[in-house]
Scaffold this active site. Structure first.
Site, PDB file in Angstrom:
ATOM      1  N   ARG A   1       0.347  -0.712  21.181  1.00  0.00           N
ATOM      2  CA  ARG A   1       1.380  -1.518  21.835  1.00  0.00           C
ATOM      3  C   ARG A   1       2.756  -0.868  21.674  1.00  0.00           C
ATOM      4  O   ARG A   1       3.506  -0.708  22.617  1.00  0.00           O
ATOM      5  CB  ARG A   1       1.357  -2.930  21.221  1.00  0.00           C
TER       6      ARG A   1
ATOM      7  N   LYS B   1       0.796  -1.232   0.000  1.00  0.00           N
ATOM      8  CA  LYS B   1       0.000   0.000   0.000  1.00  0.00           C
ATOM      9  C   LYS B   1       0.837   1.295   0.000  1.00  0.00           C
ATOM     10  O   LYS B   1       0.364   2.333  -0.446  1.00  0.00           O
ATOM     11  CB  LYS B   1      -0.943   0.021   1.210  1.00  0.00           C
TER      12      LYS B   1
ATOM     13  N   ASP C   1     -10.135   3.330   2.257  1.00  0.00           N
ATOM     14  CA  ASP C   1     -10.305   2.691   3.579  1.00  0.00           C
ATOM     15  C   ASP C   1     -10.981   3.625   4.597  1.00  0.00           C
ATOM     16  O   ASP C   1     -11.899   3.229   5.302  1.00  0.00           O
ATOM     17  CB  ASP C   1      -8.949   2.248   4.145  1.00  0.00           C
TER      18      ASP C   1
ATOM     19  N   GLY D   1     -17.139  -4.646  11.584  1.00  0.00           N
ATOM     20  CA  GLY D   1     -16.066  -4.486  10.592  1.00  0.00           C
ATOM     21  C   GLY D   1     -16.501  -4.739   9.161  1.00  0.00           C
ATOM     22  O   GLY D   1     -15.894  -4.224   8.219  1.00  0.00           O
TER      23      GLY D   1
HETATM   24  P1  ATR Z   1      -3.055  -2.875   9.216  1.00  0.00           P
HETATM   25  O1  ATR Z   1      -2.608  -2.427   7.845  1.00  0.00           O
HETATM   26  O2  ATR Z   1      -4.144  -3.924   9.168  1.00  0.00           O
HETATM   27  O3  ATR Z   1      -3.401  -1.752  10.108  1.00  0.00           O
HETATM   28  P2  ATR Z   1      -0.496  -3.115  10.514  1.00  0.00           P
HETATM   29  O4  ATR Z   1      -0.044  -1.895   9.821  1.00  0.00           O
HETATM   30  O5  ATR Z   1       0.425  -4.288  10.600  1.00  0.00           O
HETATM   31  O6  ATR Z   1      -1.821  -3.686   9.845  1.00  0.00           O
HETATM   32  O7  ATR Z   1      -0.978  -2.695  11.989  1.00  0.00           O
HETATM   33  C1  ATR Z   1      -1.404  -3.620  12.951  1.00  0.00           C
HETATM   34  C2  ATR Z   1      -1.766  -2.880  14.249  1.00  0.00           C
HETATM   35  O8  ATR Z   1      -2.275  -3.836  15.202  1.00  0.00           O
HETATM   36  C3  ATR Z   1      -0.582  -2.221  14.919  1.00  0.00           C
HETATM   37  O9  ATR Z   1      -1.033  -1.075  15.600  1.00  0.00           O
HETATM   38  C4  ATR Z   1      -0.113  -3.308  15.912  1.00  0.00           C
HETATM   39  O10 ATR Z   1       0.600  -2.812  16.996  1.00  0.00           O
HETATM   40  P3  ATR Z   1       2.185  -2.522  16.893  1.00  0.00           P
HETATM   41  O11 ATR Z   1       2.316  -1.184  16.234  1.00  0.00           O
HETATM   42  O12 ATR Z   1       2.673  -2.532  18.290  1.00  0.00           O
HETATM   43  O13 ATR Z   1       2.768  -3.638  16.064  1.00  0.00           O
HETATM   44  C5  ATR Z   1      -1.446  -3.833  16.360  1.00  0.00           C
HETATM   45  N1  ATR Z   1      -1.378  -5.200  16.878  1.00  0.00           N
HETATM   46  C6  ATR Z   1      -1.337  -6.349  16.152  1.00  0.00           C
HETATM   47  N2  ATR Z   1      -1.303  -7.423  16.959  1.00  0.00           N
HETATM   48  C7  ATR Z   1      -1.323  -6.953  18.247  1.00  0.00           C
HETATM   49  C8  ATR Z   1      -1.310  -7.559  19.537  1.00  0.00           C
HETATM   50  N3  ATR Z   1      -1.288  -8.871  19.685  1.00  0.00           N
HETATM   51  N4  ATR Z   1      -1.373  -6.752  20.625  1.00  0.00           N
HETATM   52  C9  ATR Z   1      -1.419  -5.410  20.495  1.00  0.00           C
HETATM   53  N5  ATR Z   1      -1.413  -4.777  19.299  1.00  0.00           N
HETATM   54  C10 ATR Z   1      -1.367  -5.532  18.194  1.00  0.00           C
END
Ligand code: ATR
Length: 283
Positions: A156, A70, A106, A250
């Site tokens: 996180r 993206k 989105d 969603g």
């Molecule tokens: P997307 O394009 O679907 O948003 P992404 O850019 O990989 O996917 O983002 C995933 C988000 O979910 C992030 O904010 C991630 O937190 P981090 O920035 O700390 O990686 C969050 N996320 C995914 N799995 C998680 C988990 N088990 N606990 C907390 N946050 C999680």
């Protein structure tokens, strides 16, 4: 039947096994009698440029872009829609006379689902968003553009939340801030927020029992949205419904982002009910 005149649309990403977009779009083309065909093409990062430039010379009306391309696709475009430029990511591309223009649908998809199921527009509202990845970026930037009063980010990895907040404040308006992820802090700020949004993958199948927000932080006045669509009723949404909050599934964002892309490809309005039915049939 696919013939020499059939307009092609592709989904480019890797992996694509889970995507509902081909089914949604192809069902509509069939029902609306459009000579279009939507196909998923798994593309590794190293091959993106060569495949994309070949597509520009073929009979493609456009394509959708998903993880992990993206952001990288932006360098390969001839034109970029201003909102997609602000977000810094593209999920939909329109081809016209060999030129590619990028869009991001989105955030728009989320806005429409918030309007439809939540019954509100973002103007003057306070939002608490869990996550700061690509989806959070599209949603938060769009909310800021639509005049949200406040956007709090809880992630996180705090540095990612800080970077997104700074980007929103710099590019759009000074309305974003970051909070810590502990229960006491979430409770404090959730009480002041009108809308809680999960943009993380927490709660996604097969981890159905997880939620990013402690149930005790949710009250009946909240609108609670989850961008996870499988399961349809995530733990977050089930807990919110139990508290009497308004919930936003969603599936709505998935359908509305696809609907906006459909119009960019075909210049026609899709049948949303049919699109939703087709997507839901896979869940
Ligand atoms: P997307 O394009 O679907 O948003 P992404 O850019 O990989 O996917 O983002 C995933 C988000 O979910 C992030 O904010 C991630 O937190 P981090 O920035 O700390 O990686 C969050 N996320 C995914 N799995 C998680 C988990 N088990 N606990 C907390 N946050 C999680």
């Amino acid at each position: 039947m696919i013939t020499i005149t059939t307009k092609l649309v592709a989904l480019l990403g890797e992996p694509l096994g889970h995507s509902l977009s081909p089914a949604m779009h192809n069902r509509l083309y069939k029902e609306m009698g459009l000579d279009f065909y939507y196909l998923p093409i798994e593309v590794a990062a190293d091959n993106l440029e060569v495949i994309f430039s070949a597509m520009k010379k073929m009979n493609f009306a456009g394509c959708n872009i998903t993880i992990p391309h993206k952001v990288a696709i932006i360098d390969l475009l001839d034109e970029l829609d201003p909102l997609a430029a602000t977000i810094g990511a593209v999920n939909t591309i329109q081809f016209n006379n060999g030129k590619a223009k990028g869009f991001n649908t989105d955030g728009y998809g989320f806005l429409r689902s918030l309007e439809e199921e939540g019954g509100i527009t973002p103007s003057e509202k306070k939002f608490l968003i869990f996550g700061s990845g690509g989806a959070a970026r599209a949603i938060a930037m769009t909310l800021a553009q639509e005049n949200a009063a406040q956007i709090l980010l809880c992630n996180r990895t705090k540095e990612k939340a800080s970077a997104l907040a700074a980007d929103i404040n710099h590019k759009i308006r000074c309305c974003a801030d970051v909070i810590e992820m502990d229960t006491a802090t979430i409770a404090k700020y959730a009480a002041e927020a009108e809308v809680l949004i999960n943009t993380t993958s927490i709660g996604m199948s097969p981890n159905n029992d997880l939620s990013p927000c402690p149930a005790a932080c949710i009250n009946a006045d909240h609108i609670v949205a989850d961008i996870v669509y499988n399961p349809h009723n995530t733990t977050l949404l089930r807990q919110a419904a139990k508290k009497g909050a308004t919930i936003v599934h969603g599936l709505g964002m998935l359908v509305w982002q696809g609907a906006a892309a459909f119009t960019l490809f075909t210049e026609k309005e899709p049948d949303i009910t049919l699109m939703r039915k087709e997507a839901a049939s896979f869940l």
